[in-house]
Design a protein around this motif. Structure first.
Motif, mmCIF file in Angstrom:
data_model
loop_
_atom_site.group_PDB
_atom_site.id
_atom_site.type_symbol
_atom_site.label_atom_id
_atom_site.label_comp_id
_atom_site.label_asym_id
_atom_site.label_seq_id
_atom_site.Cartn_x
_atom_site.Cartn_y
_atom_site.Cartn_z
ATOM 1 N N ASN A 1 0.798 -1.219 0.000
ATOM 2 C CA ASN A 1 0.000 0.000 0.000
ATOM 3 C C ASN A 1 0.837 1.279 0.000
ATOM 4 O OD1 ASN A 1 -2.236 -1.616 0.136
ATOM 5 N ND2 ASN A 1 -2.396 -1.516 2.361
ATOM 6 N N THR A 2 2.102 1.210 0.354
ATOM 7 C CA THR A 2 2.882 2.439 0.530
ATOM 8 C C THR A 2 3.929 2.675 -0.547
ATOM 9 O OG1 THR A 2 4.421 1.267 1.955
ATOM 10 C CG2 THR A 2 2.608 2.428 3.022
ATOM 11 N N THR A 3 4.351 1.646 -1.269
ATOM 12 C CA THR A 3 5.426 1.851 -2.247
ATOM 13 C C THR A 3 4.901 1.659 -3.671
ATOM 14 O OG1 THR A 3 6.081 -0.458 -2.144
ATOM 15 C CG2 THR A 3 7.201 1.048 -0.656
ATOM 16 N N ASP A 4 5.458 2.438 -4.591
ATOM 17 C CA ASP A 4 5.109 2.305 -6.006
ATOM 18 C C ASP A 4 6.049 1.292 -6.635
ATOM 19 O OD1 ASP A 4 3.196 4.192 -5.662
ATOM 20 O OD2 ASP A 4 4.316 5.834 -6.587
ATOM 21 N N SER A 5 5.839 0.017 -6.315
ATOM 22 C CA SER A 5 6.776 -1.002 -6.780
ATOM 23 C C SER A 5 6.275 -1.769 -8.001
ATOM 24 C CB SER A 5 7.085 -1.998 -5.658
ATOM 25 O OG SER A 5 5.894 -2.613 -5.235
ATOM 26 N N ALA A 6 4.997 -1.699 -8.311
ATOM 27 C CA ALA A 6 4.481 -2.397 -9.487
ATOM 28 C C ALA A 6 4.868 -1.622 -10.741
ATOM 29 C CB ALA A 6 2.971 -2.545 -9.402
ATOM 30 N N VAL A 7 5.124 -2.356 -11.829
ATOM 31 C CA VAL A 7 5.591 -1.732 -13.065
ATOM 32 C C VAL A 7 4.724 -2.202 -14.224
ATOM 33 C CG1 VAL A 7 7.525 -1.548 -14.670
ATOM 34 C CG2 VAL A 7 7.961 -1.577 -12.217
#
Length: 125
Positions: free
Chosen positions: A42-48
């Motif tokens: 929920n907190t990191t923009d890790s999906a690409v």
């Protein structure tokens, strides 16, 4: 993407490229992954999400917590798709019987019918 869709030769050429060369042709977007995973998701923009410009193919990766790892996974997915679409189409073979074959079959049927007709009793006896 150009007016006509890419052919299997285009996909074969893209499949031969290195991952860096494929990445140069891609539009990359990072976003927050949804689904299970708690606070880290929920907190990191890790999906690409990567969209390959010339082919228009889009792939998404959210397997890892690392954005860099997800980028690599997207590039590998793109290459696998290119390899799958790079196979040349099967050669189509005519399945309709030729005119000569059809005539031969019908002539054989006529001969068989005449043979059977000779076995029948003659009318009027």
């Amino acid at each position: 993407m150009d007016s006509e869709s890419p052919t299997y030769r285009d996909f074969a050429r893209w499949a031969q490229m290195t991952l860096d060369e494929i990445a140069r042709d891609c539009d990359v977007q990072a976003f927050r992954a949804s689904g299970p995973g708690g606070q880290c998701v929920n907190t990191t923009d890790s999906a690409v999400r990567m969209v390959h410009g010339p082919s228009g193919i889009a792939v998404t990766s959210r397997e890892s917590r690392s954005q860099f790892r997800n980028r690599q996974l997207c590039l590998q997915k793109l290459r696998r798709l290119f390899e799958a679409k790079a196979r040349p189409p099967k050669v189509r073979r005519a399945t309709k019987p030729s005119r000569r074959a059809k005539e031969a079959r019908l002539a054989d049927k006529r001969r068989r019918a005449e043979t059977k007709a000779q076995r029948r009793p003659v009318d009027g006896e």
